[in-house]
Design an enzyme around this catalytic site. Structure first.
Site, PDB file in Angstrom:
ATOM      1  CG  ASP A 213     -18.519  -3.365   4.017  1.00 47.46           C
ATOM      2  OD1 ASP A 213     -18.411  -2.212   3.563  1.00 47.46           O
ATOM      3  OD2 ASP A 213     -17.579  -3.974   4.591  1.00 47.46           O
TER       4      ASP A 213
ATOM      5  CG  HIS B  41      -4.902  -2.181  -4.143  1.00 48.85           C
ATOM      6  ND1 HIS B  41      -5.661  -2.100  -5.280  1.00 48.85           N
ATOM      7  CD2 HIS B  41      -5.449  -1.302  -3.252  1.00 48.85           C
ATOM      8  CE1 HIS B  41      -6.616  -1.204  -5.095  1.00 48.85           C
ATOM      9  NE2 HIS B  41      -6.516  -0.716  -3.875  1.00 48.85           N
TER      10      HIS B  41
ATOM     11  CG  ASP C  40      -8.026  -4.760  -7.457  1.00 47.07           C
ATOM     12  OD1 ASP C  40      -8.595  -4.168  -6.516  1.00 47.07           O
ATOM     13  OD2 ASP C  40      -7.286  -4.192  -8.278  1.00 47.07           O
TER      14      ASP C  40
ATOM     15  CD  GLU D 215     -15.024  -2.490   2.085  1.00 48.17           C
ATOM     16  OE1 GLU D 215     -15.540  -1.355   2.009  1.00 48.17           O
ATOM     17  OE2 GLU D 215     -15.138  -3.238   3.061  1.00 48.17           O
TER      18      GLU D 215
HETATM   19  P1  GH3 Z   1     -15.170  -3.734   7.982  1.00 49.45           P
HETATM   20  O1  GH3 Z   1     -15.230  -5.162   8.347  1.00 49.45           O
HETATM   21  O2  GH3 Z   1     -15.524  -2.845   9.090  1.00 49.45           O
HETATM   22  O3  GH3 Z   1     -15.934  -3.436   6.737  1.00 49.45           O
HETATM   23  O4  GH3 Z   1     -13.635  -3.425   7.689  1.00 49.45           O
HETATM   24  P2  GH3 Z   1     -12.937  -3.242   6.283  1.00 49.45           P
HETATM   25  O5  GH3 Z   1     -11.476  -3.447   6.471  1.00 49.45           O
HETATM   26  O6  GH3 Z   1     -13.565  -4.111   5.275  1.00 49.45           O
HETATM   27  O7  GH3 Z   1     -13.314  -1.770   5.919  1.00 49.45           O
HETATM   28  P3  GH3 Z   1     -12.445  -0.479   5.748  1.00 49.45           P
HETATM   29  O8  GH3 Z   1     -13.426   0.571   5.360  1.00 49.45           O
HETATM   30  O9  GH3 Z   1     -11.607  -0.216   6.964  1.00 49.45           O
HETATM   31  O10 GH3 Z   1     -11.484  -0.780   4.547  1.00 49.45           O
HETATM   32  C1  GH3 Z   1     -11.936  -0.978   3.251  1.00 49.45           C
HETATM   33  C2  GH3 Z   1     -10.750  -1.072   2.353  1.00 49.45           C
HETATM   34  O11 GH3 Z   1     -11.151  -1.379   1.003  1.00 49.45           O
HETATM   35  C3  GH3 Z   1      -9.971   0.198   2.283  1.00 49.45           C
HETATM   36  C4  GH3 Z   1      -9.750   0.434   0.793  1.00 49.45           C
HETATM   37  O12 GH3 Z   1      -8.414   0.722   0.497  1.00 49.45           O
HETATM   38  C5  GH3 Z   1     -10.135  -0.880   0.173  1.00 49.45           C
HETATM   39  N1  GH3 Z   1     -10.615  -0.726  -1.181  1.00 49.45           N
HETATM   40  C6  GH3 Z   1     -11.560   0.104  -1.664  1.00 49.45           C
HETATM   41  N2  GH3 Z   1     -11.720  -0.056  -2.990  1.00 49.45           N
HETATM   42  C7  GH3 Z   1     -10.843  -1.030  -3.373  1.00 49.45           C
HETATM   43  C8  GH3 Z   1     -10.524  -1.641  -4.626  1.00 49.45           C
HETATM   44  O13 GH3 Z   1     -11.100  -1.346  -5.695  1.00 49.45           O
HETATM   45  N3  GH3 Z   1      -9.579  -2.612  -4.628  1.00 49.45           N
HETATM   46  C9  GH3 Z   1      -8.937  -2.974  -3.472  1.00 49.45           C
HETATM   47  N4  GH3 Z   1      -8.038  -3.917  -3.560  1.00 49.45           N
HETATM   48  N5  GH3 Z   1      -9.206  -2.394  -2.298  1.00 49.45           N
HETATM   49  C10 GH3 Z   1     -10.147  -1.451  -2.233  1.00 49.45           C
HETATM   50 MG    MG Z   2     -15.597  -3.844   4.801  1.00 44.35          MG
END
Ligand code: GH3
Ligand code: MG
Length: 350
Positions: A210, A223, A227, A254
């Site tokens: 992750d 965003h 990506d 992610e």
């Molecule tokens: P941690 O270190 O605890 O994993 O923190 P984190 O910020 O990585 O985890 P968190 O779950 O708080 O946030 C994950 C983010 O990933 C939130 C979501 O909007 C983003 N995300 C999910 N799928 C995609 C995607 O396909 N593209 C992008 N750009 N962002 C994405």
């Molecule tokens: Mg994360």
């Protein structure tokens, strides 16, 4: 390649796993390139004359003297066109057509039966045995070429249909953004990997990873830049794992799961650490500038002799997830792992 009886144990296991192989393309057949022909004809003179004639017409021709030899050749190589005499010693042309329809080959075989018999009953018997067409001997060469051309049109259609199915299958199992396998494929394929490792008593490791503080990347750079990071993350991982057996699936936003068949605990941790280094040691380029990225890892591996009967895919994923959680809790950018020699007695190790 045809499914041969003498396939080695290793390639048999690979075929069973049916994973990365899905990405291979289907055998190419177009209406423009003359496909390979297998000619089965017991009369040496006719065989020689027909071979010469077909080669002159541009075909790549292999010729054999009886049905059994033809079948043997077809098991080893894919011949899109079979031209076979009806009456041959041993396995005759009709038995050969029947046999060809009962084995799994790399593509459709257009079978043309040559017969000296022109009664309706015989022709019906030949077509019912699996022949696509027939020609009454002596063969009129321009007619043979015209019938082969008709066969090639059918082969080209069959090929384009198969290629379209193949493309659709790839699309249905791939994550569109990153090119990793999607979760659907993971949940379809991982149980097969577990079963295969159990059957052959090979270890299996999975790594849950992750990206750390990924939300920040999105928040600070947008965003689209996020990506870009996801795409580069997957391509870096793909470059650092064994391309013919290991694979990566997008588990969530992610979060990714790496599947490493025939890999024991120590090697699983080694791979996780290698990937961790590859992610952190070089900045990621995004459309909004460079980004320093780290990731956390959780490894779950079976014992060296593979999964026991009690181990379920969900248990394996959960164990990797718990290790990942530990890595996050301890400050991120690290790896924790667990070996599960016996599913009923889980022992956690750092
Ligand atoms: P941690 O270190 O605890 O994993 O923190 P984190 O910020 O990585 O985890 P968190 O779950 O708080 O946030 C994950 C983010 O990933 C939130 C979501 O909007 C983003 N995300 C999910 N799928 C995609 C995607 O396909 N593209 C992008 N750009 N962002 C994405
Ligand atoms: Mg994360």
């Amino acid at each position: 390649m045809a499914r041969c009886a003498d396939r080695t144990a290793q390639s048999q296991r690979r075929a069973e796993s049916d994973t990365v192989l899905e990405m291979e393309s289907v055998t190419s057949i177009t209406a423009d390139t003359p496909p390979a022909i297998l000619l089965a004809e017991d009369d040496p003179v006719t065989r020689m004359l027909m071979t010469r004639f077909l080669k002159k017409a541009g075909y790549d021709v292999d010729a054999v003297a009886d049905g059994a030899e033809a079948l043997d050749k077809m098991m080893k190589r894919y011949y899109p066109i079979l031209v076979t005499d009806w009456e041959m010693p041993g396995m005759d042309g009709v038995a050969l057509c029947k046999a060809v329809r009962n084995i799994q080959l790399d593509g459709y075989v257009y079978a043309l039966l040559l017969t000296a018999r022109d009664s309706k009953e015989h022709i019906i018997a030949g077509l019912e045995a699996g022949a696509d067409d027939y020609l009454v001997k002596p063969v009129h060469e321009p007619e043979l070429i015209a019938r082969l051309n008709a066969g090639r049109r059918i082969l080209a259609l069959e090929h384009s249909l198969r290629a379209a199915n193949h493309r659709n299958r790839i699309l249905s199992i791939t994550d569109a953004l990153t090119g990793a396998y999607n979760r659907r494929y993971l949940m379809e394929q991982l149980p097969r990997e577990v079963e295969r490792c159990r059957r052959y008593a090979y270890p299996l490791s999975v790594i849950m990873c992750d990206i750390d503080h990924f939300k920040r990347i999105n928040d600070e750079r947008g965003h689209a830049a996020g990506d870009d990071v996801l795409q580069q993350f997957v391509s870096r991982v793909q470059r650092s794992i064994r391309s013919n057996s290991d694979w990566i699936a997008r588990y969530g936003g992610e979060e990714f799961l790496l599947v490493l068949p025939e890999t024991e605990y120590k090697s699983g941790v080694f791979v996780a650490e290698k990937v961790r280094g590859i992610i952190r040691d070089e900045v990621f380029g995004t459309r909004m500038g460079e980004a320093q990225v780290t990731a956390s890892f959780g490894v779950a591996a079976t014992g060296p002799n593979g999964p026991d009967l009690a181990l379920k895919v969900e248990g394996l994923i959960k164990a990797a997830d718990q290790c990942l959680y530990k890595s996050k809790q301890e400050g991120r950018d690290r790896t924790h792992g667990i070996e599960i020699p016996n599913s009923l007695a889980l022992t956690v190790s750092a």
